[in-house]
Design a protein around this motif. Structure first.
Motif, PDB file in Angstrom:
ATOM      1  N   GLU A  55      72.823  22.447 -59.121  1.00 41.59           N
ATOM      2  CA  GLU A  55      71.800  21.427 -59.374  1.00 41.59           C
ATOM      3  C   GLU A  55      72.383  20.223 -60.103  1.00 41.59           C
ATOM      4  O   GLU A  55      71.971  19.088 -59.860  1.00 41.59           O
ATOM      5  N   ARG A 103      72.325  16.309 -59.252  1.00 39.28           N
ATOM      6  CA  ARG A 103      71.841  15.319 -60.218  1.00 39.28           C
ATOM      7  C   ARG A 103      72.893  14.257 -60.508  1.00 39.28           C
ATOM      8  O   ARG A 103      72.564  13.130 -60.855  1.00 39.28           O
ATOM      9  N   VAL A 140      66.423  24.306 -44.201  1.00 43.13           N
ATOM     10  CA  VAL A 140      65.549  25.475 -44.287  1.00 43.13           C
ATOM     11  C   VAL A 140      64.083  25.063 -44.440  1.00 43.13           C
ATOM     12  O   VAL A 140      63.770  23.971 -44.891  1.00 43.13           O
ATOM     13  N   PRO A 198      57.698  27.251 -46.669  1.00 42.40           N
ATOM     14  CA  PRO A 198      56.270  27.251 -46.346  1.00 42.40           C
ATOM     15  C   PRO A 198      55.409  27.019 -47.584  1.00 42.40           C
ATOM     16  O   PRO A 198      55.714  27.525 -48.661  1.00 42.40           O
ATOM     17  N   GLY A 199      54.364  26.236 -47.407  1.00 45.93           N
ATOM     18  CA  GLY A 199      53.392  26.042 -48.476  1.00 45.93           C
ATOM     19  C   GLY A 199      53.785  25.007 -49.512  1.00 45.93           C
ATOM     20  O   GLY A 199      52.987  24.672 -50.373  1.00 45.93           O
ATOM     21  N   VAL A 200      55.026  24.495 -49.431  1.00 44.25           N
ATOM     22  CA  VAL A 200      55.447  23.484 -50.401  1.00 44.25           C
ATOM     23  C   VAL A 200      55.504  22.146 -49.676  1.00 44.25           C
ATOM     24  O   VAL A 200      56.295  21.980 -48.753  1.00 44.25           O
ATOM     25  N   PHE A 216      57.754  18.572 -53.152  1.00 42.24           N
ATOM     26  CA  PHE A 216      59.158  18.969 -53.256  1.00 42.24           C
ATOM     27  C   PHE A 216      60.022  17.796 -53.719  1.00 42.24           C
ATOM     28  O   PHE A 216      60.800  17.896 -54.667  1.00 42.24           O
ATOM     29  N   GLU A 270      63.388  15.676 -61.570  1.00 36.64           N
ATOM     30  CA  GLU A 270      64.439  16.493 -62.189  1.00 36.64           C
ATOM     31  C   GLU A 270      65.695  15.648 -62.370  1.00 36.64           C
ATOM     32  O   GLU A 270      66.370  15.710 -63.390  1.00 36.64           O
ATOM     33  N   GLN A 310      66.651  29.192 -49.298  1.00 38.81           N
ATOM     34  CA  GLN A 310      65.613  28.284 -49.805  1.00 38.81           C
ATOM     35  C   GLN A 310      65.951  27.852 -51.228  1.00 38.81           C
ATOM     36  O   GLN A 310      65.801  26.687 -51.592  1.00 38.81           O
ATOM     37  N   CYS A 338      66.806  23.997 -52.651  1.00 39.82           N
ATOM     38  CA  CYS A 338      66.175  23.356 -53.805  1.00 39.82           C
ATOM     39  C   CYS A 338      67.219  22.927 -54.833  1.00 39.82           C
ATOM     40  O   CYS A 338      67.167  21.807 -55.345  1.00 39.82           O
ATOM     41  N   ILE A 378      66.863  20.544 -58.169  1.00 45.70           N
ATOM     42  CA  ILE A 378      65.791  21.330 -58.785  1.00 45.70           C
ATOM     43  C   ILE A 378      66.410  22.609 -59.349  1.00 45.70           C
ATOM     44  O   ILE A 378      67.139  23.295 -58.636  1.00 45.70           O
ATOM     45  N   ASN A 379      66.139  22.928 -60.604  1.00 44.03           N
ATOM     46  CA  ASN A 379      66.764  24.126 -61.170  1.00 44.03           C
ATOM     47  C   ASN A 379      66.162  25.399 -60.591  1.00 44.03           C
ATOM     48  O   ASN A 379      65.108  25.380 -59.969  1.00 44.03           O
ATOM     49  N   GLU A 380      66.838  26.498 -60.817  1.00 47.22           N
ATOM     50  CA  GLU A 380      66.461  27.752 -60.167  1.00 47.22           C
ATOM     51  C   GLU A 380      65.057  28.205 -60.543  1.00 47.22           C
ATOM     52  O   GLU A 380      64.282  28.652 -59.706  1.00 47.22           O
ATOM     53  N   LYS A 392      62.483  26.382 -61.505  1.00 46.52           N
ATOM     54  CA  LYS A 392      61.480  25.563 -60.810  1.00 46.52           C
ATOM     55  C   LYS A 392      61.474  25.869 -59.326  1.00 46.52           C
ATOM     56  O   LYS A 392      60.426  25.835 -58.677  1.00 46.52           O
ATOM     57  N   LEU A 423      58.299  26.883 -57.216  1.00 51.74           N
ATOM     58  CA  LEU A 423      57.854  26.131 -56.035  1.00 51.74           C
ATOM     59  C   LEU A 423      57.667  27.060 -54.834  1.00 51.74           C
ATOM     60  O   LEU A 423      56.634  27.018 -54.154  1.00 51.74           O
ATOM     61  N   ILE A 424      58.677  27.877 -54.593  1.00 50.49           N
ATOM     62  CA  ILE A 424      58.657  28.731 -53.409  1.00 50.49           C
ATOM     63  C   ILE A 424      57.514  29.739 -53.488  1.00 50.49           C
ATOM     64  O   ILE A 424      56.765  29.944 -52.524  1.00 50.49           O
ATOM     65  N   ASN A 479      54.768  29.549 -55.390  1.00 49.47           N
ATOM     66  CA  ASN A 479      53.476  28.879 -55.304  1.00 49.47           C
ATOM     67  C   ASN A 479      53.170  28.449 -53.877  1.00 49.47           C
ATOM     68  O   ASN A 479      52.015  28.467 -53.451  1.00 49.47           O
ATOM     69  N   GLY A 480      54.203  28.078 -53.150  1.00 52.21           N
ATOM     70  CA  GLY A 480      54.017  27.721 -51.745  1.00 52.21           C
ATOM     71  C   GLY A 480      53.567  28.924 -50.941  1.00 52.21           C
ATOM     72  O   GLY A 480      52.636  28.847 -50.137  1.00 52.21           O
ATOM     73  N   TYR A 481      54.186  30.038 -51.228  1.00 52.01           N
ATOM     74  CA  TYR A 481      53.860  31.284 -50.544  1.00 52.01           C
ATOM     75  C   TYR A 481      52.401  31.685 -50.805  1.00 52.01           C
ATOM     76  O   TYR A 481      51.700  32.182 -49.923  1.00 52.01           O
ATOM     77  N   LYS A 535      49.970  29.690 -51.618  1.00 50.47           N
ATOM     78  CA  LYS A 535      49.107  28.521 -51.534  1.00 50.47           C
ATOM     79  C   LYS A 535      47.744  28.773 -50.880  1.00 50.47           C
ATOM     80  O   LYS A 535      46.723  28.308 -51.373  1.00 50.47           O
TER      81      LYS A 535
END
Ligand SMILES: Nc1ncnc2c1ncn2[C@@H]1O[C@H](COP(=O)(O)OP(=O)(O)OP(=O)(O)O)[C@@H](O)[C@H]1O
Ligand SMILES: [Mg+2]
Lengths: 250, 482
Positions: free
Chosen positions: A73, A77, A88, A91-93, A98, A105, B431, B435, B440-442, B444, B448-449, B451-453, B455
């Motif tokens: 990361e 940055r 990839v 799903p749902g995000v 994103f 960040e 995935q 990110c 994006i840190n692990e 977060k 994200l993943i 919460n997406g799942y 949703k």
């Protein structure tokens, strides 16, 4: 900008990169070509910090930082961006959520305030226009159900949003139709600047008609075996890789 | 990639200490441990209950005494010693509150720690909060405004005093007092809970919200909730729970009954975050809940739950679709971590014609936990043209956890259409890498993943609750790094 020296990397005990060196200066565009399985995506993954690979030798300097010491990361940055060969799906995000997370960040890392919702949306509008990304795609889940071409466009859109110092585009042209290829190339060109460098991995010289590289390198068996100007790509297109393979084994 | 192999990191990321583990020090009036008819008489007397209710409790107790604790669920635990529990505790300072400002300062601090400060509650305009602490309600708000519409929203104790006819008519009408071991126990010893009545044709203008909290060490919690939506009315009811950390197991056996009369709609949302126990599964709340609703003609009941807490969760919010054209929905996210065990799901009982039910269940397992979905879809002979759609997904975060799906389908009418889909997947390392590569840190990234799942379920929650639920998912699955 990026100085790779004698880089060696293994995966599952197999050496894939076998002493690769490459020097990229700010503002330059380097194209990397080479036969399937020669290690192009491996190089991209190793630079991005994929922990599947074990670095067994060499060094990589990114600006004044030792890239190999940075977490995945933190490399991002610091301004390293990889447009994946196979993006990839998450799903749902939503793409927007994103990207907003990513943008903020990166800003936090730089000690900057989070971007306001208004500024962010403005930027989304402006940058999605660069690659003519359908507004609907911005609100859909990250890459979910995107066509192959849409995924590639989305990668370039993300690149434009994150404004990296160095962008590595891994076969971003594959899967794009002829019009999309031009559009995506225009998007990349719009992001060119004296401070921003690009590594463009491709199999086709056609892309290089639109994104004109300063250097073309041939990666073969884990090493850069030939470097040249834009004309090298034309020569490869015409003659294939056999002559290079012969040169290497000679 | 090496993430999953990095057990240490994952443990660190997923093993965040229970954030709300603290105890409120409010003096309490507590019954000695033990359960017999005298205990029940004491509870009933303390609460100044009518004779019929005492008899009702005693009936339940007598039946319960003959029952054995069920063992069919996919959970393992040391059975509670029912004689070691104290069945009654009430805060001594029970105040009659006219405004939220009169709330006990100690209690206010508790609420602030929970992130539901009074200031915030006020800002979240339109949320009336009936705060249950140790079985007795100590704060009720917005009562007046609701009163104007004829809506009754009060503690069960008050309802027994003030609306005995409604309580008598509906208490135990959906979950009979001897329905199952835990429901019978609850019927015998319940001390408080919430009561809600929405009159005919009234659309409740705000989310009705109750925060439950277990406070006294060793005190069992036996909440009783009754929600009645009269004809053509609508109500959205929120239930949220957190508990202080404890070394001994705490039993919780609540009963929730929903009644949706003709053309009515009830939305019942729960965020459950009781103390799950430590790394070794020590401590933690045992949550054995019976939740059931009955739908009359063209009515609808939606259960939405986000389950992140408890050492053991045993919970099957159900719908009896009695009325023709009635609709039942169940949306669930269940997260288990460490040594948690959850056996949860729903029952959809189709009786009326053209009844329709939807089940969306998202299990997330981490650590060494076990997460089971257990669902029954029953289409009775009378249920012509009944429809059900079920989707049960499981997401695995580690190699040590387990996800199980037990769907039971009974169809006795050939015109029925029942669809069931199930998937199990491991959180994608690709995935996470994607990110990370975007900066994006692990922690977060996982948030994200996940919460997406989840949703599709989180979307069903009211806005304020959805935000809270997202935070909870993040808290239960990630830790602050460092
Ligand atoms: N886990 C692994 N174990 C052994 N070899 C591997 C593993 N993963 C990848 N490789 C090999 O590494 C080599 C380099 O792969 P890489 O993806 O970098 O090639 P590439 O140059 O990007 O090819 P293409 O042009 O087809 O995209 C390939 O021969 C591949 O089979
Ligand atoms: Mg490749």
């Amino acid at each position: 900008m990026l100085q790779i020296k004698d880089l060696h990397a293994n995966i599952d005990g197999t050496e894939i990169l076998k002493g690769l060196s490459l020097h990229i200066k700010p503002g330059e565009i380097h194209a990397i070509m080479g036969p399937n399985g020669s290690g192009k995506s491996t190089l991209a993954s190793v630079l991005a910090g994929n922990e599947d690979y074990e670095i067994t030798g060499g060094s990589v300097a990114f600006g004044d930082k030792d890239l190999l010491e940075l977490s995945t990361e933190d490399r991002a940055r610091e301004g390293l961006f990889l447009a994946f060969q196979y993006p990839v799906e998450i799903p749902g995000v939503s793409n927007i959520n994103f990207l907003r997370t990513a943008v903020n960040e990166i800003r936090e890392y730089k000690g900057e305030e989070p971007m306001s919702a208004g500024d962010f949306l403005k930027l989304v509008k402006e940058r999605s226009a660069l690659v003519e990304l359908d507004g609907k795609l911005a609100n859909r889940s990250v890459n979910e159900g995107f066509s192959g071409g849409e995924k590639k466009r989305n990668e370039v859109f993300q690149m434009a949003m994150l404004e990296p110092k160095l962008a590595i585009l891994d076969e971003t042209d594959s899967g794009l139709d002829i019009d999309a290829l031009k559009i995506v190339a225009q998007g990349v060109n719009a992001m060119r600047s004296p401070e921003r460098s690009f590594v463009v991995i491709t199999h086709y010289q056609r892309l290089l008609d639109y994104i004109v590289p300063d250097f073309v390198h041939v990666l073969y068996k884990g090493k850069i075996v030939k470097s040249g100007s834009k004309e090298l790509a034309l020569e490869l297109e015409a003659r294939g890789y056999d002559w290079i393979k012969e040169e290497v084994s000679a | 990639m090496a993430y999953a192999g990095d057990d240490e990191l994952l443990e660190h990321v997923t093993g965040k200490e229970y954030e709300f583990g603290f105890t409120t020090n409010i003096e309490s009036d507590k019954a000695p441990p033990g359960l017999n008819e005298d205990t029940i008489r004491l509870i009933s007397q303390k609460k100044n209950e009518p004779e019929w209710l005492l008899e009702w409790r005693l009936d339940a107790f007598r039946v319960w005494s003959e029952m054995v604790e069920p063992e069919w669920a996919h959970v393992q635990y040391q059975k509670p010693d029912f004689q070691a529990i104290s069945y009654y505790a009430a805060p001594k300072k029970k105040a009659q509150l006219n405004s939220l400002d009169e709330v006990d300062p100690e209690l206010r601090r508790t609420m602030e720690k929970l992130g539901i400060s009074m200031e915030e509650q006020k800002r979240l305009s339109g949320v009336a909060v009936d705060f249950v602490l140790d079985s007795v309600s100590v704060a009720t708000s917005f009562k007046e405004k609701l009163g104007e519409l004829g809506i009754i929203f009060c503690s069960m104790s008050d309802a027994v005093q003030e609306h005995p006819e409604l309580v008598k008519k509906y208490l135990g009408s959906v979950v009979p007092k001897t329905d199952n071991f835990y429901a019978a126990l609850n019927s015998a010893v319940f001390t408080d809970g919430s009561f809600c009545y929405i009159p005919k044709g009234v659309r409740c203008p705000m989310e009705l919200s109750t925060y439950f909290r277990i406070n006294e060490a060793g005190t069992g919690q036996f909440e009783r909730t009754l929600v009645i939506a009269d004809e053509s009315s609508y109500v959205s009811y929120l239930e949220g729970c957190t508990a202080p950390s404890r070394d001994e197991n705490q039993l919780h056996a609540a009963v929730v009954e929903l009644i949706a009369l003709d053309h009515a709609e009830i939305k019942y949302s729960t965020v459950q975050n009781w103390y799950p126990g430590d790394e070794n599964g020590k401590g933690g709340v045992f949550n054995f809940v019976t939740k059931r609703g009955i739908c009359h003609l063209r009515s609808k009941i939606s259960w939405t739950q986000v389950e992140t807490g408890s050492a053991i969760t045993w919970k099957y919010p159900s719908c009896i679709l009695k009325g023709d054209h009635s609709v039942g929905e169940f949306y669930s996210v269940a997260v288990t971590n460490k040594r948690q065990q959850a056996d949860t799901g729903t029952k959809m009982i189709h009786i009326g014609k053209n009844t329709n039910s939807t089940i969306i269940s998202k299990g997330i397992s981490s650590g060494y936990s076990q997460n089971s979905y257990r669902g029954l879809v029953q289409i009775n002979k009378s249920a012509k043209n009944a429809r059900n759609f079920s989707q049960c997904d499981s997401l695995l975060m580690t190699d040590h956890c387990g996800a199980h799906t037990f769907p039971y389908i009974e169809v006795k009418n050939s015109s029925a259409k029942v669809e069931h889909e199930a998937t199990t997947s491991k959180i994608g390392e690709d995935q996470i890498f994607y990110c990370l590569q975007r900066g994006i840190n692990e922690e977060k990234a996982i948030s994200l993943i996940v919460n997406g799942y989840a949703k599709d379920v989180l979307n069903k929650l009211p806005m304020e609750f959805a935000v809270e639920a997202q935070k909870l998912l993040a808290i239960s699955l990630e830790g602050s790094v460092g």
